[in-house]
Design a protein around this motif. Structure first.
Motif, PDB file in Angstrom:
ATOM      1  N   ARG A 213     -46.624 -16.983   1.829  1.00 24.94           N
ATOM      2  CA  ARG A 213     -45.899 -16.883   0.558  1.00 24.94           C
ATOM      3  C   ARG A 213     -45.221 -18.200   0.242  1.00 24.94           C
ATOM      4  N   VAL A 214     -45.041 -18.431  -1.051  1.00 30.17           N
ATOM      5  CA  VAL A 214     -44.260 -19.570  -1.545  1.00 30.17           C
ATOM      6  C   VAL A 214     -43.075 -18.984  -2.288  1.00 30.17           C
ATOM      7  N   ALA A 215     -41.895 -19.397  -1.898  1.00 30.71           N
ATOM      8  CA  ALA A 215     -40.680 -18.880  -2.535  1.00 30.71           C
ATOM      9  C   ALA A 215     -40.503 -19.529  -3.905  1.00 30.71           C
ATOM     10  N   LEU A 216     -40.291 -18.706  -4.922  1.00 27.39           N
ATOM     11  CA  LEU A 216     -40.180 -19.189  -6.299  1.00 27.39           C
ATOM     12  C   LEU A 216     -38.841 -19.882  -6.554  1.00 27.39           C
ATOM     13  N   ARG A 217     -37.761 -19.311  -6.070  1.00 22.18           N
ATOM     14  CA  ARG A 217     -36.431 -19.880  -6.353  1.00 22.18           C
ATOM     15  C   ARG A 217     -36.285 -21.313  -5.837  1.00 22.18           C
ATOM     16  N   PRO A 218     -36.650 -21.608  -4.578  1.00 18.48           N
ATOM     17  CA  PRO A 218     -36.566 -23.009  -4.145  1.00 18.48           C
ATOM     18  C   PRO A 218     -37.476 -23.937  -4.954  1.00 18.48           C
ATOM     19  N   ALA A 219     -38.653 -23.449  -5.331  1.00 20.05           N
ATOM     20  CA  ALA A 219     -39.561 -24.273  -6.135  1.00 20.05           C
ATOM     21  C   ALA A 219     -38.928 -24.622  -7.478  1.00 20.05           C
ATOM     22  N   LEU A 220     -38.323 -23.637  -8.124  1.00 19.69           N
ATOM     23  CA  LEU A 220     -37.665 -23.898  -9.412  1.00 19.69           C
ATOM     24  C   LEU A 220     -36.475 -24.835  -9.241  1.00 19.69           C
ATOM     25  N   THR A 221     -35.705 -24.639  -8.183  1.00 19.67           N
ATOM     26  CA  THR A 221     -34.543 -25.493  -7.920  1.00 19.67           C
ATOM     27  C   THR A 221     -34.977 -26.936  -7.693  1.00 19.67           C
ATOM     28  N   ILE A 222     -35.994 -27.127  -6.882  1.00 15.57           N
ATOM     29  CA  ILE A 222     -36.483 -28.475  -6.589  1.00 15.57           C
ATOM     30  C   ILE A 222     -37.093 -29.101  -7.837  1.00 15.57           C
ATOM     31  N   ALA A 223     -37.799 -28.320  -8.635  1.00 14.53           N
ATOM     32  CA  ALA A 223     -38.379 -28.847  -9.877  1.00 14.53           C
ATOM     33  C   ALA A 223     -37.276 -29.311 -10.832  1.00 14.53           C
ATOM     34  N   LEU A 224     -36.243 -28.504 -10.992  1.00 19.33           N
ATOM     35  CA  LEU A 224     -35.130 -28.891 -11.869  1.00 19.33           C
ATOM     36  C   LEU A 224     -34.397 -30.115 -11.328  1.00 19.33           C
TER      37      LEU A 224
ATOM     38  N   GLY B 256     -48.585 -19.218  -5.826  1.00 13.84           N
ATOM     39  CA  GLY B 256     -47.649 -20.111  -5.151  1.00 13.84           C
ATOM     40  C   GLY B 256     -48.210 -21.514  -4.979  1.00 13.84           C
ATOM     41  N   ASP B 257     -49.512 -21.605  -4.726  1.00 11.36           N
ATOM     42  CA  ASP B 257     -50.146 -22.910  -4.586  1.00 11.36           C
ATOM     43  C   ASP B 257     -50.049 -23.695  -5.894  1.00 11.36           C
ATOM     44  N   GLY B 258     -50.275 -23.013  -7.000  1.00 10.50           N
ATOM     45  CA  GLY B 258     -50.151 -23.648  -8.307  1.00 10.50           C
ATOM     46  C   GLY B 258     -48.723 -24.067  -8.603  1.00 10.50           C
ATOM     47  N   ILE B 259     -47.772 -23.242  -8.194  1.00 11.64           N
ATOM     48  CA  ILE B 259     -46.361 -23.567  -8.426  1.00 11.64           C
ATOM     49  C   ILE B 259     -45.961 -24.808  -7.630  1.00 11.64           C
ATOM     50  N   VAL B 260     -46.410 -24.891  -6.392  1.00  9.89           N
ATOM     51  CA  VAL B 260     -46.114 -26.082  -5.579  1.00  9.89           C
ATOM     52  C   VAL B 260     -46.736 -27.316  -6.227  1.00  9.89           C
ATOM     53  N   LEU B 261     -47.940 -27.192  -6.751  1.00 10.00           N
ATOM     54  CA  LEU B 261     -48.584 -28.320  -7.415  1.00 10.00           C
ATOM     55  C   LEU B 261     -47.863 -28.689  -8.714  1.00 10.00           C
ATOM     56  N   LEU B 262     -47.285 -27.700  -9.388  1.00 10.06           N
ATOM     57  CA  LEU B 262     -46.453 -28.001 -10.564  1.00 10.06           C
ATOM     58  C   LEU B 262     -45.267 -28.881 -10.168  1.00 10.06           C
ATOM     59  N   VAL B 263     -44.625 -28.540  -9.061  1.00  9.09           N
ATOM     60  CA  VAL B 263     -43.484 -29.325  -8.575  1.00  9.09           C
ATOM     61  C   VAL B 263     -43.934 -30.748  -8.251  1.00  9.09           C
ATOM     62  N   ILE B 264     -45.066 -30.881  -7.584  1.00 15.73           N
ATOM     63  CA  ILE B 264     -45.593 -32.209  -7.257  1.00 15.73           C
ATOM     64  C   ILE B 264     -45.820 -33.007  -8.539  1.00 15.73           C
ATOM     65  N   GLY B 265     -46.370 -32.369  -9.549  1.00  9.94           N
ATOM     66  CA  GLY B 265     -46.633 -33.045 -10.816  1.00  9.94           C
ATOM     67  C   GLY B 265     -45.371 -33.509 -11.513  1.00  9.94           C
ATOM     68  N   ILE B 266     -44.314 -32.718 -11.428  1.00  6.81           N
ATOM     69  CA  ILE B 266     -43.036 -33.110 -12.033  1.00  6.81           C
ATOM     70  C   ILE B 266     -42.490 -34.348 -11.336  1.00  6.81           C
ATOM     71  N   TYR B 267     -42.619 -34.396 -10.033  1.00  4.23           N
ATOM     72  CA  TYR B 267     -42.087 -35.522  -9.266  1.00  4.23           C
ATOM     73  C   TYR B 267     -42.945 -36.775  -9.373  1.00  4.23           C
ATOM     74  N   LEU B 268     -44.258 -36.624  -9.363  1.00 11.90           N
ATOM     75  CA  LEU B 268     -45.130 -37.794  -9.197  1.00 11.90           C
ATOM     76  C   LEU B 268     -46.015 -38.119 -10.389  1.00 11.90           C
TER      77      LEU B 268
END
Length: 172
Positions: A31-42, A106-118
């Motif tokens: 599983r990929v936790a949504l709340r940490p992903a959103l927090t890190i993305a923001l 969750g894999d897509g959400i993690v890749l969204l975070v990567i895209g925001i950062y990089l």
């Protein structure tokens, strides 16, 4: 320019820590936790926005000269960069939806975070590297008859490995 370099370094460290934790969780719980992903993305968006809001920050260049170099133009370019950077993540989410989550959201959400950062090119490079890394592992499981077509492998660890390889290529 030195301040931008430090901010990039900070963003890359935050992303490294997040991806390591997300990979460990994906291995352990699938599983990929949504709340940490959103927090890190923001957090990533806010850290990138801070220099753009500073009046004395240097112009990072315009997109083909189409946008003004004032604060509003810098913010718009940052927003556009983050939006375009998330396209590989949205692609992975679409694949997950069309395959009824054979590829997890969750894999897509993690890749969204990567895209925001990089940004787009790094996000796409990391996705393609992860796919190249998971292919022989999947083939090994199939050839050794340890798994069938329905076997699910955690993908975030491969995204993490792709990020590590991307970092190594950036440093050299």
């Amino acid at each position: 320019m030195e301040g931008m370099f430090k901010m990039r370094w900070i963003l890359e460290i935050i992303l490294l820590i997040y991806l390591a934790a997300a990979a460990a969780r994906d291995i352990r719980n699938r599983r990929v936790a949504l709340r940490p992903a959103l927090t890190i993305a923001l957090l990533g968006a806010m850290l990138q926005l801070a220099p753009a809001l500073c009046a004395g920050s240097p112009d990072t260049g315009s997109l083909y000269g189409m946008f003004p170099t004032n604060t509003a133009g810098r913010i718009f370019r940052l927003f556009l960069s983050c939006l375009i950077g998330t396209l590989p993540g949205f692609f992975l989410l679409t694949v997950g939806w069309s395959t009824r989550q054979q590829v997890g959201y969750g894999d897509g959400i993690v890749l969204l975070v990567i895209g925001i950062y990089l940004g787009f090119s790094a996000s796409l490079s990391i996705l393609l590297t992860a796919l190249l890394l998971i292919a022989p592992v999947s083939l090994f499981y199939i050839v050794c008859r340890k798994a069938g077509r329905k076997k699910q492998l955690p993908f975030v660890p491969f995204l993490f490995a792709g990020y590590l390889l991307w970092l190594a290529a950036e440093i050299s």
